[in-house]
Design an enzyme around this catalytic site. Structure first.
Site, mmCIF file in Angstrom:
data_model
loop_
_atom_site.group_PDB
_atom_site.id
_atom_site.type_symbol
_atom_site.label_atom_id
_atom_site.label_comp_id
_atom_site.label_asym_id
_atom_site.label_seq_id
_atom_site.Cartn_x
_atom_site.Cartn_y
_atom_site.Cartn_z
ATOM 1 N N LYS A 237 -5.972 -8.458 3.335
ATOM 2 C CA LYS A 237 -5.239 -7.194 3.415
ATOM 3 C C LYS A 237 -5.559 -6.502 4.728
ATOM 4 O O LYS A 237 -6.728 -6.252 5.037
ATOM 5 C CB LYS A 237 -5.618 -6.263 2.252
ATOM 6 C CG LYS A 237 -4.916 -6.604 0.965
ATOM 7 C CD LYS A 237 -5.475 -5.828 -0.207
ATOM 8 C CE LYS A 237 -5.004 -4.412 -0.260
ATOM 9 N NZ LYS A 237 -5.497 -3.752 -1.513
HETATM 10 C C1 E4P Z 1 -3.491 -2.383 -3.944
HETATM 11 O O1 E4P Z 1 -3.370 -3.296 -3.170
HETATM 12 C C2 E4P Z 1 -3.901 -1.026 -3.527
HETATM 13 O O2 E4P Z 1 -5.138 -1.047 -2.895
HETATM 14 C C3 E4P Z 1 -3.926 -0.094 -4.696
HETATM 15 O O3 E4P Z 1 -2.802 -0.330 -5.505
HETATM 16 C C4 E4P Z 1 -4.018 1.355 -4.267
HETATM 17 O O4 E4P Z 1 -3.872 2.188 -5.385
HETATM 18 P P1 E4P Z 1 -4.215 3.755 -5.309
HETATM 19 O O5 E4P Z 1 -3.186 4.415 -4.445
HETATM 20 O O6 E4P Z 1 -4.107 4.218 -6.728
HETATM 21 O O7 E4P Z 1 -5.574 3.880 -4.735
#
Ligand code: E4P
Length: 187
Positions: free
Chosen positions: A84
């Site tokens: 990521k």
């Molecule tokens: C997934 O890849 C993300 O890191 C996650 O869905 C972020 O979620 P949040 O906005 O609730 O922290």
């Protein structure tokens, strides 16, 4: 639409895996921090032993050179690791450089259609628009999912739209109806 699990908890991964509906896992440093000191590498390997699909591990560095170096390390942990990388200028360069090396990228923190387009053109495998965080600031996060799907499919870009930052079951149904390729479900 496939379902991924958005967690760094091996217990949650094992619990969800028994239903046969989870195709991958997304993690981030905040989720790992809740796990009481387990190393990121150890946890990714544990998850990969349970789920035979893409496992996202997130970079924490910020320059293109550092992101590429970090991505190489994360990708070395397991063949199913997808790295990521956030979509800013440095991230976009890193995405391009990593994909040329064969490292699969999940572009994270997408808040606009043009960010999705750029990431897809740079070679990202997954695009993660942050639905809940757009809703948090009075935007329409699901509209961004529709826009990203339309861009990817109109231009055959090859990237898959991964609906992220989902907050409730209606988001999941709406993501499926909007044509998201994947939704990642909070643990
Ligand atoms: C997934 O890849 C993300 O890191 C996650 O869905 C972020 O979620 P949040 O906005 O609730 O922290």
């Amino acid at each position: 639409m496939q379902l991924f699990l958005d967690t760094a908890s091996i217990d949650e991964v094992r619990a969800a895996a028994k239903y046969g509906v989870i195709s991958g896992v997304t993690t981030n440093p905040s989720l790992l921090a809740k796990e009481g000191g387990v190393s990121y590498k150890q946890r990714i390997i544990e998850i990969a032993d349970v789920i035979d699909g893409p496992i996202s591990a997130e970079c924490v560095t910020r320059t293109a050179d550092d992101l590429v170096a970090e991505a190489r390390v994360l990708a070395s942990w397991h063949p199913n690791v997808v790295v990521k990388i956030p979509i800013d200028e440095q991230g976009l360069e890193a995405i391009y450089r990593c994909t040329r090396e064969g490292i699969r990228i999940n572009t994270t923190l997408i808040f606009s259609p043009n960010q999705a387009l750029l990431a897809a053109l740079a070679g990202a495998s997954f695009l993660s628009p942050f639905v809940g965080r757009i809703d948090d600031i009075s935007g329409d996060g699901m509209e961004l999912i529709q826009q990203c799907v339309q861009i990817v499919e109109t231009h055959n870009l090859g990237a898959r739209v991964l609906a992220a930052s989902l907050r409730h079951p209606l988001h999941v149904a709406q993501a499926a109806m909007a044509g998201a390729h994947i939704a990642t479900i909070p643990g």
